[in-house]
Scaffold this active site. Structure first.
Site, PDB file in Angstrom:
ATOM      1  N   TYR A  87      -4.374 -12.424  -0.857  1.00 38.33           N
ATOM      2  CA  TYR A  87      -5.393 -12.406   0.192  1.00 38.33           C
ATOM      3  C   TYR A  87      -5.770 -13.849   0.514  1.00 38.33           C
ATOM      4  CZ  TYR A  87      -8.909 -10.230   3.108  1.00 38.33           C
ATOM      5  OH  TYR A  87      -9.647  -9.822   4.177  1.00 38.33           O
ATOM      6  N   LYS A 139       5.918  15.280   3.210  1.00 37.23           N
ATOM      7  CA  LYS A 139       7.050  14.614   3.854  1.00 37.23           C
ATOM      8  C   LYS A 139       7.170  13.169   3.369  1.00 37.23           C
ATOM      9  CE  LYS A 139       9.988  15.862   7.136  1.00 37.23           C
ATOM     10  NZ  LYS A 139      10.479  17.224   7.409  1.00 37.23           N
TER      11      LYS A 139
END
Length: 371
Positions: free
Chosen positions: A19, A74
């Protein structure tokens, strides 16, 4: 499901890289050279699994919240069988234009778009529009995943019964997303005599009740044969029945098919023709269920197709790539081919890599590969 980092985050130095301030350097580099997005982010390995919840399994229009478990499932299959990161995206709209615009806006964060459980005929319009506007693979699995696996299984079934695509009579019962895609891929594979049947009979240009998708398919499928009538009219003497309608087809109709017929009853949970009935009149029988032999399961196709497309950095998924996927699946059966083995097992570890290789090679042949 969960999201996990591929690098450690164990201390202040790691945090400064993951970050601020380290991430700013990566942001600026990508802003200066957008091609670096594929090198420094997860985008090239990530697919959005997009639905509006309008046609979920056999449950119908249950909306975006009800559809979420299927989209998550999925995504799990994408990762397990293709090493692809799938992200469920459930949209709170069933307006065609809104879906198209929303997917176009989120597309920069993904390497591909997998459309899922969107009702016909909107699914055709949405997919076509996204293909035109995006330069990443767009794939409606309810259409093309089913079609690829059907073609693979049928390739082996025809070999077992000494038939050729060019001289085989096929009936497709159902003209929704899967039925249209199955008919199209069978035409591309060389089938010349194919009749597609919806609830009102055979698709034929003389019918005035067809939407544009069905009308176009009617022109393609009746160009040589001109077949009309009801299911009973075209099933008599047919070699192959592909059921993707969810309706029940009586034994008296199945009994009129050609000797050594091939029956794929793919509706779930109840096939159009139950296997015990089908076996009385057919040599090769397949269903969409895991508790019978020859399961036509989309998981055999979509993870490998996207893996290959992403590996080739393809800008689209072409008809050639779908045909290559089907050929690769069919070839994996090899010497094990038998009446109850016309398609590989979903857990066969060769499936994903074989399909991915074939698809990547086809992408390069078709000129859509960028790697």
């Amino acid at each position: 499901m969960e999201i996990a980092a591929t690098v450690p985050l164990a201390g202040r130095e790691d945090l400064s890289l993951a970050y601020t301030p380290g991430v700013a350097r990566v942001c600026q580099a990508i802003a200066d050279d957008p091609a670096l997005l594929d090198r420094y982010t997860w985008v090239p390995n990530t697919v959005a699994v997009v639905t509006d919840g309008s046609a979920v399994l056999g449950l119908g229009n249950i909306g975006p919240r009800g559809a979420m478990p299927v989209m998550e499932g999925k995504a799990v299959l994408f990762k397990a069988f293709g090493g692809v990161d799938g992200v469920p995206v459930t949209l709170d709209t069933q307006d065609t234009d809104e879906i198209i615009e929303t997917v176009v806006r989120i597309a920069p964060g993904f390497g591909g778009i997998n459309l899922e459980d969107i009702s016909a005929p909107r699914c055709f319009l949405i997919e076509d529009a996204l293909k035109q506007r995006l330069d990443i693979p767009v794939f409606h699995d309810d259409q093309h995943g089913t079609a690829v696996v059907v073609l693979a299984a049928l390739t082996n079934a025809l070999a077992l019964t000494d038939r050729l695509f060019e001289t085989t009579r096929v009936v497709v019962s159902g003209a929704g997303a899967a039925g249209v895609a199955c008919a199209r891929i069978l035409l591309a594979a060389g089938v010349r005599d194919i009749a597609v049947v919806d609830s009102k009979g055979v698709l034929h240009p003389s019918r005035e009740d067809l939407n544009p998708v069905k009308a176009a398919l009617a022109e393609q499928t009746t160009a040589e044969t001109g077949r009309t009538g009801a299911l009973a009219d075209v099933l008599a003497g047919a070699d192959v029945l592909v059921g993707v309608s969810g309706g029940t087809i009586g034994e008296e109709l199945v009994a009129t098919m050609a000797p050594e017929a091939i029956i794929f009853g793919l509706a779930n949970p109840t096939p159009e023709v139950m296997p015990d009935v089908a076996h009385r009149h057919a040599r090769v029988v397949a269903t969409g269920r895991s508790d019978f032999p020859n399961q036509i399961n989309n998981v055999l196709a979509f993870p490998g197709i996207f893996r290959g497309a992403l590996d080739a950095r393809a800008s689209a998924i072409t008809e050639g790539m779908k045909l290559a996927a089907a050929e690769a699946l069919a070839a994996l059966v090899g010497d094990e081919r038998a009446d109850d083995v016309v398609i590989p097992d979903p857990f066969d570890p060769r499936v994903g890599p074989a399909v991915a290789r074939a698809v990547a090679e086809a992408a390069r042949r078709d000129g859509v590969a960028r790697a």
